[in-house]
Design a protein around this motif. Structure first.
Motif, mmCIF file in Angstrom:
data_model
loop_
_atom_site.group_PDB
_atom_site.id
_atom_site.type_symbol
_atom_site.label_atom_id
_atom_site.label_comp_id
_atom_site.label_asym_id
_atom_site.label_seq_id
_atom_site.Cartn_x
_atom_site.Cartn_y
_atom_site.Cartn_z
ATOM 1 N N LYS A 1 31.372 45.583 38.558
ATOM 2 C CA LYS A 1 30.157 44.876 38.973
ATOM 3 C C LYS A 1 30.428 43.412 39.319
ATOM 4 C CE LYS A 1 27.371 47.834 35.933
ATOM 5 N NZ LYS A 1 26.499 47.872 34.733
ATOM 6 N N GLU A 2 31.528 42.862 38.768
ATOM 7 C CA GLU A 2 31.794 41.433 38.934
ATOM 8 C C GLU A 2 32.641 41.095 40.144
ATOM 9 O OE1 GLU A 2 33.706 40.445 35.311
ATOM 10 O OE2 GLU A 2 31.922 40.717 34.051
ATOM 11 N N VAL A 3 33.566 41.989 40.537
ATOM 12 C CA VAL A 3 34.544 41.626 41.562
ATOM 13 C C VAL A 3 34.065 42.000 42.952
ATOM 14 C CG1 VAL A 3 36.445 41.933 39.946
ATOM 15 C CG2 VAL A 3 35.781 43.829 41.426
ATOM 16 N N ASN A 4 34.587 41.274 43.944
ATOM 17 C CA ASN A 4 34.312 41.586 45.335
ATOM 18 C C ASN A 4 35.234 42.707 45.802
ATOM 19 O OD1 ASN A 4 32.386 39.480 45.567
ATOM 20 N ND2 ASN A 4 34.039 37.992 45.864
ATOM 21 N N SER A 5 34.879 43.324 46.879
ATOM 22 C CA SER A 5 35.731 44.372 47.442
ATOM 23 C C SER A 5 36.333 43.886 48.762
ATOM 24 C CB SER A 5 34.914 45.644 47.679
ATOM 25 O OG SER A 5 33.838 45.383 48.557
ATOM 26 N N PRO A 6 37.527 44.325 49.118
ATOM 27 C CA PRO A 6 38.377 45.229 48.337
ATOM 28 C C PRO A 6 39.204 44.455 47.315
ATOM 29 C CG PRO A 6 39.418 44.773 50.443
ATOM 30 C CD PRO A 6 38.114 44.034 50.454
ATOM 31 N N SER B 1 46.214 53.709 39.845
ATOM 32 C CA SER B 1 45.601 52.378 39.912
ATOM 33 C C SER B 1 44.177 52.525 40.453
ATOM 34 C CB SER B 1 46.425 51.433 40.791
ATOM 35 O OG SER B 1 46.679 51.999 42.061
ATOM 36 N N ILE B 2 43.284 51.658 39.997
ATOM 37 C CA ILE B 2 41.857 51.744 40.331
ATOM 38 C C ILE B 2 41.459 50.539 41.171
ATOM 39 C CG2 ILE B 2 39.513 51.807 39.383
ATOM 40 C CD1 ILE B 2 40.698 53.206 36.917
ATOM 41 N N ILE C 1 41.235 46.737 40.443
ATOM 42 C CA ILE C 1 40.528 46.668 39.162
ATOM 43 C C ILE C 1 41.500 46.878 37.999
ATOM 44 C CG2 ILE C 1 38.682 47.670 37.757
ATOM 45 C CD1 ILE C 1 37.682 46.282 40.244
ATOM 46 N N GLU C 2 42.393 47.873 38.143
ATOM 47 C CA GLU C 2 43.332 48.200 37.072
ATOM 48 C C GLU C 2 44.617 48.762 37.669
ATOM 49 O OE1 GLU C 2 44.753 48.653 33.180
ATOM 50 O OE2 GLU C 2 42.911 47.662 33.849
ATOM 51 N N GLY C 3 45.757 48.253 37.205
ATOM 52 C CA GLY C 3 47.046 48.729 37.689
ATOM 53 C C GLY C 3 47.381 50.111 37.149
ATOM 54 N N GLY C 4 48.398 50.735 37.737
ATOM 55 C CA GLY C 4 48.787 52.074 37.322
ATOM 56 C C GLY C 4 50.279 52.191 37.071
ATOM 57 N N GLU C 5 50.826 53.361 37.348
ATOM 58 C CA GLU C 5 52.243 53.646 37.096
ATOM 59 C C GLU C 5 53.035 53.586 38.395
ATOM 60 O OE1 GLU C 5 52.494 57.420 35.177
ATOM 61 O OE2 GLU C 5 51.120 56.879 33.560
#
Length: 489
Positions: free
Chosen positions: A228-233, A92-93, A236-240
């Motif tokens: 570039k669009e989202v705030n942290s934390p 996941s990212i 961004i992308e789910g994983g396994e």
């Protein structure tokens, strides 16, 4: 949904999954024959179930939805298992924030779903800096490992940022296919990214592989825009998803019964298969079973052989492999005090310093302990004595049913709840740890009840009785409370 199943538990687990409507893909030749599959499917799996290295259970890895469904099947059918869910999702990212840089240089990153530690050195980072990270090693308990080298996965291929090479799964063995994938990989990998062909790529056409490559390239562009669009934390992308399922001897007996519906299977098949050096013996005995030899006789004979070859009176050393749910292994050594038909009493002598664990009694000169360990019992009993042989305290360790794994060597998993008796009376200790695991779904509702019923009964016995040896306590429990499947001989 399709599952790929491998290892010593594959026949039984395949049977359970098929009964729940879960398809089987990329089956092995024995599975095709045993289930009489006329047209095997070879599409990429949604979930893979395979043996752990020590054969004590299985690893379930795949999409979160598929992993959850398979885990629910195993819990529902087997009950007495330990379920360890690893977090965050593998690969996941996240867009994270540097939370701390420790004195030894570790970079702790807040990803929103918790914190992790960078596995590589990144220079000139400061607290508060934003960075994009990928989960490279999820954790059951502790810090997951993060990396700035991102991974973007498909069903046939993985792209790895900053690793400009072409690699492939060890399970792609056909030379011509390996040469084809190697050449294709160098042609299609994005600049600045490496590529790794997953095992399912050996079943795919070139057209299917190219389609996925193009889809993943588009996905990389979308990820870069989203960062570039989202705030942290933030994610961004789910994983396994990864879940480790540990089987107890009792749950292995259930798997024996399921496997027997498909192919001739002796009692204790999965237990003995998980013991190093016994796999071929099990295969031979089941060959005899298929020829009409009585299963009850064969099962009893092989189990007796297993015990008699591994419990030795003429070898004085004893080792207990006391595993925690977190995975730590503590080796407890002693000498043989007494040999039983299904276990041992171990003796240990103690130096006059410190206190006995749990019972808060000081260790004095001449103190010793007797420990009872018996095959398939869901506990190990420690009695501590002074030099005159007077009981100083009792430690009743609650664990998964004991397994015999080598000569005078036993293993079990501690369940983080125990009963002790000392000068302060009878107490249940570590209940908070046990409850935490219950809340995390490590134990099923039924297994939780079994453990707490055992704890309650032990409390009652230790409160009412003045016992002088671990064998006395074991006998009391065996007479008044059914805690295991007794050996029939």
């Amino acid at each position: 949904m399709y599952a790929r199943v491998r290892g010593i538990y594959s026949t039984a687990i395949t049977k359970l999954l098929l009964e729940r409507g879960i398809g089987i893909t990329q089956p092995t030749k024995p599975i095709v024959e045993r289930f009489e599959i006329q047209s095997p499917t070879y599409c990429p799996p949604d979930v893979t179930i395979k043996d752990l290295n020590d054969k004590r259970g299985v690893l379930v890895i795949g999409t979160p939805e598929a992993v959850k469904e398979v885990t629910q099947v195993l819990v529902g059918e087997l009950q007495q298992i330990i379920v360890k869910e690893y977090k965050p999702l593998l690969y996941s990212i996240y867009k994270g924030v540097v939370k701390e840089i420790t004195s030894d240089g570790r970079v702790v990153v807040d990803v929103g779903d918790g914190v992790g530690v960078l596995q590589e050195t990144v220079f000139r980072l400061r607290e508060g800096d934003e960075l994009v990270v990928c989960v490279r090693r999820p954790s059951f308990d502790g810090f997951p490992k993060l990396s700035v080298q991102l991974v973007v996965s498909g069903k046939y291929v993985r792209f790895m940022k900053g690793v400009e090479r072409v690699a492939m799964s060890e399970f792609i063995r056909e030379p011509l296919k390996r040469k084809e994938l190697l050449s294709l990989g160098f042609m299609v990998r994005p600049r600045g990214w490496g590529i790794r062909w997953r095992s399912s790529a050996k079943y795919a056409s070139t057209e299917e592989l190219l389609e996925e490559v193009e889809r993943l390239k588009s996905k990389i562009e979308e990820l870069e825009a989203r960062v570039k669009e989202v705030n942290s934390p933030s994610l961004i992308e789910g994983g396994e998803a990864i879940v480790e399922v540990l089987f107890t001897p009792s749950s292995k007996r259930v798997l024996d019964k399921v496997r027997r519906l498909v192919i001739p299977t002796i009692d204790y098949h999965h237990y003995l298969k998980s013991i190093e050096g016994f796999s071929e013996r099990v295969d031979f005995v089941e060959y005899l079973l298929s020829k009409g030899v009585r299963g009850e006789v064969l099962s009893k004979a092989l189990l007796e052989y297993h015990i008699k070859t591994m419990i030795k009176r003429n070898i004085k050393d004893v080792t207990l492999y006391h595993s925690t749910i977190k995975g730590k292994v503590i080796r407890i050594h002693g000498v043989v005090h007494d040999v039983l038909k299904d276990g041992l009493v171990m003796m240990r002598r103690f130096s006059p310093s410190g206190y006995f664990d749990g019972i808060s009694e000081a260790k004095e000169r001449g103190d010793y302990g007797l420990t009872l360990v018996r095959l398939f019992k869901p506990y190990v009993i420690h009695f501590y004595y002074n030099r005159e042989g007077v009981v100083k305290g009792i430690y009743f360790n609650v664990n998964t049913p004991v397994e015999l794994v080598n000569v005078n060597s036993f293993r079990y998993i501690d369940l983080e709840i125990d009963v002790v008796k000392g000068s302060k009376g009878v107490r249940v200790i570590d209940r908070e740890s046990f409850d935490e695991y219950v809340n995390r779904g490590v134990f099923s509702e039924k297994y939780t009840k079994e453990v707490l019923d055992l704890v309650k009964k032990v409390e009652e016995v230790l409160t009412k009785e003045e016992l002088k040896s671990p064998l006395e306590l074991d006998e009391k429990l065996s007479k008044t409370f059914s805690v295991n499947e007794a050996l029939s001989w």
